[in-house]
Design an enzyme around this catalytic site. Structure first.
Site, PDB file in Angstrom:
ATOM      1  N   GLU A  81      -1.660   0.682  -8.235  1.00 21.19           N
ATOM      2  CA  GLU A  81      -1.122   0.188  -9.505  1.00 21.19           C
ATOM      3  C   GLU A  81      -1.835  -1.076  -9.988  1.00 21.19           C
ATOM      4  O   GLU A  81      -1.856  -2.091  -9.278  1.00 21.19           O
ATOM      5  CB  GLU A  81       0.387  -0.091  -9.377  1.00 21.19           C
ATOM      6  CG  GLU A  81       1.004  -0.385 -10.732  1.00 21.19           C
ATOM      7  CD  GLU A  81       2.526  -0.518 -10.701  1.00 21.19           C
ATOM      8  OE1 GLU A  81       3.128  -0.462  -9.624  1.00 21.19           O
ATOM      9  OE2 GLU A  81       3.090  -0.688 -11.790  1.00 21.19           O
ATOM     10  N   LYS A 259      12.139  -2.460  -7.320  1.00 27.90           N
ATOM     11  CA  LYS A 259      10.848  -1.748  -7.379  1.00 27.90           C
ATOM     12  C   LYS A 259       9.715  -2.772  -7.491  1.00 27.90           C
ATOM     13  O   LYS A 259       8.663  -2.640  -6.868  1.00 27.90           O
ATOM     14  CB  LYS A 259      10.839  -0.773  -8.565  1.00 27.90           C
ATOM     15  CG  LYS A 259       9.604   0.126  -8.633  1.00 27.90           C
ATOM     16  CD  LYS A 259       8.435  -0.490  -9.389  1.00 27.90           C
ATOM     17  CE  LYS A 259       7.247   0.457  -9.485  1.00 27.90           C
ATOM     18  NZ  LYS A 259       6.042  -0.186 -10.022  1.00 27.90           N
ATOM     19  N   ASP A 275       4.562   2.247   8.181  1.00 30.37           N
ATOM     20  CA  ASP A 275       5.257   3.381   7.574  1.00 30.37           C
ATOM     21  C   ASP A 275       5.943   2.916   6.280  1.00 30.37           C
ATOM     22  O   ASP A 275       6.955   2.207   6.324  1.00 30.37           O
ATOM     23  CB  ASP A 275       6.274   3.902   8.606  1.00 30.37           C
ATOM     24  CG  ASP A 275       7.019   5.135   8.147  1.00 30.37           C
ATOM     25  OD1 ASP A 275       7.150   5.345   6.928  1.00 30.37           O
ATOM     26  OD2 ASP A 275       7.486   5.883   9.021  1.00 30.37           O
ATOM     27  N   HIS A 373       0.153  -6.768 -17.760  1.00 31.78           N
ATOM     28  CA  HIS A 373       0.011  -5.500 -17.048  1.00 31.78           C
ATOM     29  C   HIS A 373      -0.957  -4.569 -17.774  1.00 31.78           C
ATOM     30  O   HIS A 373      -1.893  -4.029 -17.180  1.00 31.78           O
ATOM     31  CB  HIS A 373       1.384  -4.832 -16.900  1.00 31.78           C
ATOM     32  CG  HIS A 373       1.321  -3.475 -16.261  1.00 31.78           C
ATOM     33  ND1 HIS A 373       0.947  -3.291 -14.951  1.00 31.78           N
ATOM     34  CD2 HIS A 373       1.550  -2.246 -16.762  1.00 31.78           C
ATOM     35  CE1 HIS A 373       0.962  -2.005 -14.667  1.00 31.78           C
ATOM     36  NE2 HIS A 373       1.319  -1.338 -15.755  1.00 31.78           N
TER      37      HIS A 373
END
Ligand SMILES: CC(C)(COP(=O)([O-])OP(=O)([O-])OC[C@H]1O[C@@H](n2cnc3c(N)ncnc32)[C@H](O)[C@@H]1OP(=O)([O-])[O-])[C@@H](O)C(=O)NCCC(=O)NCCSC(=O)C[C@@](C)(O)CC(=O)[O-]
Ligand SMILES: NC(=O)C1=CN([C@@H]2O[C@H](COP(=O)(O)OP(=O)(O)OC[C@H]3O[C@@H](n4cnc5c(N)ncnc54)[C@H](OP(=O)(O)O)[C@@H]3O)[C@@H](O)[C@H]2O)C=CC1
Length: 418
Positions: A81, A259, A275, A373
């Site tokens: 991202e 998030k 993991d 962004h």
């Protein structure tokens, strides 16, 4: 580590950045090669998972500016991202004036669950289990003498009666200090080995014997003071406190807030070969404890008018086991972080989560997320439109300046240039 404060690091070429990281972290030639080239061979991949046909690469970047418990840390992050690594570096930079991140943690204790069914007296059974907890712990420890020799092993036995739609069940919780291992294989082995003994004690039938990813006994915490003058003044402080208040009370907002935290946490988890599903499951189930999903971080204004950010989350990660010592890039990432233990990694995850979250909230509480962004995402958009080589930066730069970042505009600019 010399310094993590490398202003304008992003303006260097990728090889120059790697050279600087290698010098800072004392990487060996092999480690530099692992990071700078493909890292993982097809042959190595074929031993890691099943039915391998190729490799799927994602970018590895380095977040700068992290000062954690007085130590400067360069942070490897593996993510697809755009703007995540920039934002983490930006958030960490703004924490510097307040002294960086101050962390704490619990012992690295994981839970294994053993599900006991078919007992008529679950409450009595529960006590029967607890009465034998010393023997249960000793038998479990026999299964992993290596872990015990490292100072880990069983630290407690609990038993719960859980009401289910199939009637009450007794669930034994084996609490295991996993030291530098994430611990899933270690505790699953213990739980499976204990099943016959638990059946003998209870007269019931054991079905599941597995780790819980709600690692609520293995927590890391980080706190940072963001000076009002560093982050844009009192209005920004107030805006972030209001954003935090909403995420503390509204699950719809909390999901996106968390998030944003996991943008950083998962990227570091991935870069160190840990993991990512385990860390995500742990974070979100911890956020939902007590029956309501809420934010993992909180922001308050202190007496001086500065912003105080704090975060607490489960950190089921290791520096041994899993892929951490198998994947050559993960091994190099562990060296860049200068880790001495899994506990160090947990504390870094909490700090990165807070920096990441703070940078996003600052953007949200001020200009909005899209400028920062999207201007970094513009390069992806240019590539989607067919830009190649130098065209990519040129098209992306033009779109960012115009604040019109979409594929149609990129195509127009591209045909104009060609
Ligand atoms: C994007 C920035 C950093 C621009 O920020 P800016 O203010 O335009 O940047 P600047 O030029 O003033 O530079 C400030 C620092 O940012 C870093 N920086 C600046 N540019 C770069 C770059 N190209 N590459 C690498 N690092 C960069 C770098 O650390 C630099 O300082 P230095 O260390 O050089 O002295 C800022 O707008 C920001 O932090 N935005 C937040 C972006 C973000 O959170 N992205 C995540 C994706 S959105 C999402 O998934 C989560 C969300 C938002 O939904 C979560 C939520 O809702 O809570
Ligand atoms: N639900 C989940 O999250 C599940 C996750 N997994 C997977 O399990 C893996 C992680 O399991 P994990 O048990 O950590 O991995 P490993 O079994 O590979 O490694 C743990 C072992 O490493 C040895 N060890 C050596 N040095 C140390 C030390 N300093 N501290 C602690 N242990 C040490 C220990 O004993 P010894 O040398 O005797 O092995 C320990 O049992 C991950 O790949 C994860 O994806 C698997 C199942 C479920």
């Amino acid at each position: 580590m010399k310094t993590s404060r490398i202003s304008g690091f992003y303006k260097l070429s990728a090889p120059d950045r790697l050279k600087m990281v290698a010098e800072n972290s004392g990487l060996s030639e092999a480690e530099v090669e692992a990071i700078g080239s493909l890292g993982l061979s097809l042959d190595q991949a074929d031993k890691m998972v099943e039915n391998v046909v190729g490799l799927f690469q994602i970018p590895l970047g380095i977040a700068t500016n992290f000062l954690i418990d007085g130590r400067e840390v360069l942070v490897p992050m593996a993510t697809e991202e755009p703007s995540v690594i920039a934002a983490a570096s930006n958030g960490a930079r703004m924490a510097l004036a307040g002294g960086g991140f101050v962390t704490s943690s619990t012992e690295p204790v994981m839970r294994a669950l053993i599900q006991v069914t078919g007992v008529d007296d679950p409450w009595g059974t529960r006590l029967a289990i607890l009465a034998r907890s010393g023997e249960i712990a000793a038998r479990a420890n026999e299964k992993d003498p290596m872990l015990v020799s490292h100072g880990g092993g069983v630290v407690g036995v609990e038993a719960e009666v859980v009401e289910t739609r199939k009637g009450p069940m007794v669930v034994v919780h084996l609490l295991v200090d996993c030291r530098d291992a994430m611990g899933a294989n270690a505790v699953n082995t213990m739980a499976e080995a204990l099943a016959p003994f638990i059946e003998e004690i209870t007269g019931g039938r054991v079905y599941l014997r597995i780790i819980s990813n709600l690692a609520d006994l293995r927590l890391a915490r980080a706190r940072a003071v963001f000076k009002a003058e560093e982050i844009g003044g009192a209005e920004v402080v107030d805006g972030i406190v209001l954003a935090s208040a909403l995420a503390e009370s509204d699950p719809y907002r909390a999901a996106t807030h968390n998030k944003g935290i996991m943008n950083g946490v998962t990227a570091v988890t991935m870069a160190t070969g840990n993991d990512t599903r385990a860390i995500e499951a742990g974070a979100h189930s911890y956020a939902a404890r007590g029956g309501m999903y809420r934010s993992l971080s909180v922001y308050e204004k202190n007496r001086d008018g500065d912003l105080v950010g704090s975060i607490e989350l489960p950190v089921a990660v290791g520096t041994v086991g899993g892929a951490t010592r198998v994947h050559p890039v993960a091994r190099a990432a562990v060296r860049v972080l200068g880790l001495r233990s899994a506990d160090d990694l947990g504390r870094i995850l909490a700090s990165v989560g807070l920096a990441q979250n703070f940078a996003a909230l600052r953007a949200l509480a001020t200009e909005g997320i899209q400028r920062g962004h999207m201007s970094l995402h513009a390069r992806n958009v240019a590539v989607q439109a067919g830009a190649k080589g130098d065209e990519i930066e040129a098209v992306a730069g033009k779109m960012a300046a115009e604040k019109r970042i979409n594929v149609d505009r990129a195509k127009e600019l591209l045909s104009g240039m060609r």
